[in-house]
Design an enzyme around this catalytic site. Structure first.
Site, PDB file in Angstrom:
ATOM      1  N   LEU A  74      -4.623  -2.853  11.643  1.00  0.00           N
ATOM      2  CA  LEU A  74      -4.382  -1.392  11.521  1.00  0.00           C
ATOM      3  C   LEU A  74      -4.138  -0.748  12.910  1.00  0.00           C
ATOM      4  O   LEU A  74      -4.925   0.316  13.061  1.00  0.00           O
ATOM      5  CB  LEU A  74      -5.922  -0.876  10.793  1.00  0.00           C
ATOM      6  CG  LEU A  74      -5.839  -0.800   9.354  1.00  0.00           C
ATOM      7  CD1 LEU A  74      -7.161  -0.656   8.997  1.00  0.00           C
ATOM      8  CD2 LEU A  74      -5.071   0.721   9.027  1.00  0.00           C
ATOM      9  N   ASN A 108       0.198   6.918   4.112  1.00  0.00           N
ATOM     10  CA  ASN A 108      -0.898   5.848   3.669  1.00  0.00           C
ATOM     11  C   ASN A 108      -1.931   6.071   4.471  1.00  0.00           C
ATOM     12  O   ASN A 108      -1.784   6.125   5.748  1.00  0.00           O
ATOM     13  CB  ASN A 108      -0.352   4.414   3.522  1.00  0.00           C
ATOM     14  CG  ASN A 108      -1.147   3.598   3.456  1.00  0.00           C
ATOM     15  OD1 ASN A 108      -2.393   3.315   4.045  1.00  0.00           O
ATOM     16  ND2 ASN A 108      -0.903   2.559   2.384  1.00  0.00           N
ATOM     17  N   ASN A 136      -5.383   3.472   0.936  1.00  0.00           N
ATOM     18  CA  ASN A 136      -5.480   2.094   1.127  1.00  0.00           C
ATOM     19  C   ASN A 136      -6.882   1.620   1.122  1.00  0.00           C
ATOM     20  O   ASN A 136      -7.674   2.050   1.951  1.00  0.00           O
ATOM     21  CB  ASN A 136      -4.965   1.736   2.439  1.00  0.00           C
ATOM     22  CG  ASN A 136      -4.755   0.388   2.615  1.00  0.00           C
ATOM     23  OD1 ASN A 136      -5.367  -0.715   1.780  1.00  0.00           O
ATOM     24  ND2 ASN A 136      -4.153  -0.245   3.656  1.00  0.00           N
ATOM     25  N   CYS A 139      -7.125  -3.279   2.625  1.00  0.00           N
ATOM     26  CA  CYS A 139      -6.671  -3.911   3.811  1.00  0.00           C
ATOM     27  C   CYS A 139      -7.778  -5.262   4.052  1.00  0.00           C
ATOM     28  O   CYS A 139      -8.887  -5.070   4.027  1.00  0.00           O
ATOM     29  CB  CYS A 139      -6.793  -3.065   4.951  1.00  0.00           C
ATOM     30  SG  CYS A 139      -6.513  -4.107   6.527  1.00  0.00           S
TER      31      CYS A 139
HETATM   32  O1  RRO Z   1      -2.814  -3.493   9.389  1.00  0.00           O
HETATM   33  C1  RRO Z   1      -3.275  -4.765   8.646  1.00  0.00           C
HETATM   34  O2  RRO Z   1      -3.572  -5.642   9.293  1.00  0.00           O
HETATM   35  C2  RRO Z   1      -2.952  -4.587   7.313  1.00  0.00           C
HETATM   36  C3  RRO Z   1      -3.145  -3.660   6.484  1.00  0.00           C
HETATM   37 BR1  RRO Z   1      -3.565  -1.922   6.933  1.00  0.00          BR
HETATM   38  C4  RRO Z   1      -2.954  -3.838   5.003  1.00  0.00           C
HETATM   39  O3  RRO Z   1      -3.256  -2.831   3.995  1.00  0.00           O
HETATM   40  N1  RRO Z   1      -2.522  -5.076   4.467  1.00  0.00           N
HETATM   41  C5  RRO Z   1      -2.448  -6.155   5.524  1.00  0.00           C
HETATM   42  O4  RRO Z   1      -2.277  -7.194   4.858  1.00  0.00           O
HETATM   43  N2  RRO Z   1      -2.538  -5.839   6.904  1.00  0.00           N
END
Ligand code: RRO
Length: 314
Positions: A74, A108, A136, A139
């Site tokens: 993220l 998002n 979301n 994650c």
């Molecule tokens: O940024 C991520 O590591 C990430 C997110 Br926010 C998500 O919702 N799904 C993902 O596989 N990686």
């Protein structure tokens, strides 16, 4: 082909999965041709959090058999950075896309408490460039967020608490890393979601190559791509059976056939994710093929020979 989704008119049913298409980078790389033939009927932003985040330590990607493992964690500029920098740039670019109807922006967001999510929704409510919000709760790469989405009871409480902060459509993005995805889908609906989207990535680990320490800097990561397609189909079907709100289906979609499979089990829209890394124009290819897909008998062109053919079993 045009689709009505939560009051939004879309040119076709294909959108992007959050975090898999960097619009500003794509504009730099492809310029006019991106604006001329935009791959998606709506654009979903990468996940935004209240505070800026650096993301997970490298390595962040691992190529799995038939898939991709990510541990991005993220990274983002935080709400203020998004509102001040990325949102105006994204919205200006979407305004220049030659598409009719225009391509709406779905932002998002993710927070670790209802109070944080409420703040994010309040901000989205005030910006007219944003047509809808995807929340979301799924994650796999941070400690917070996942638990909310994995537990139907907690999920319903949180969605109900934050719902009054947004009058625009609210899409809740569900995690596949839960015991009962249909129960989570129903919980999101009961809490007040206008739509659900699924699936996010499956929590997985890349081997350390002889070391007990796994390859990814974040330890575990999220698996996406063709490997998860049958899981996505099962979970989208289960969720769509349980709710009456629209469903955005995703997970390993590479072709119109894969998109049609998700539509057939009850999805209203289909999102393309990992395939866009391989082919940035995958969204428009799939939308185009989909418009003619109805003419092809469902089983006329199997996209995989199947185990019996591979093993020469009759
Ligand atoms: O940024 C991520 O590591 C990430 C997110 Br926010 C998500 O919702 N799904 C993902 O596989 N990686």
């Amino acid at each position: 082909m045009s689709v009505s989704f939560c009051g939004l008119q879309l040119a076709h049913p294909v959108i992007n999965a959050s975090g898999t298409f960097d619009l500003l980078a794509a504009n730099t790389a492809f310029g006019e041709s991106l604006r001329e033939r935009f791959p998606f009927a709506a654009f979903v932003s990468k996940t935004i959090t209240l505070e800026p985040r650096k993301g997970n330590p490298p390595p962040r990607l691992w190529e799995a058999p038939a898939g991709l493992l990510n541990s991005i964690g993220l990274p983002n500029k935080g709400l203020q950075g998004y509102l001040a920098n990325d949102l105006p740039a994204i919205s200006e670019l979407l305004g220049k896309v030659r598409a009719q109807p225009p391509v709406p922006l779905i932002t998002n967001v993710m927070g670790s408490t209802a109070a944080e999510i409420a703040q994010l929704l309040n901000a989205c409510e005030q910006r007219e460039e944003i047509s809808a919000v995807e929340l979301n709760v799924s994650c796999p790469n941070v400690k917070t967020g996942l638990d909310i989405g994995a537990d139907p009871v907690q999920l319903e409480v949180v969605v109900r608490e934050v719902r009054p902060h947004l009058s625009k459509p609210l899409i809740v993005k569900l995690t596949p890393n839960t015991a009962d995805v249909a129960a989570c889908a129903l919980a999101a609906q009961e809490g007040g979601a206008d739509a659900i989207s699924l699936i996010n990535t499956l929590r997985a680990m890349a081997p350390g190559g002889g070391s007990p320490k796994p390859w990814l800097g974040g330890g575990t990561g999220g698996l996406s791509g063709p490997a998860i397609r049958p899981v996505a189909l099962a979970q989208v079907a289960a969720a769509a059976r349980r709710v009456s709100i629209p469903v955005v289906g995703m997970g390993g979609v590479q072709s119109a056939k894969h998109a049609q499979d998700l539509l057939d089990v009850g999805a209203t829209l289909v999102a393309v994710g990992t395939e866009s890394f391989r082919d940035p124009s995958a969204g428009s290819r799939i939308a185009h093929e989909l418009s003619g897909a109805a003419e092809t008998p469902a089983n006329a062109t199997p996209d995989h020979p199947g185990a019996s053919t591979l093993l020469n079993l009759k």
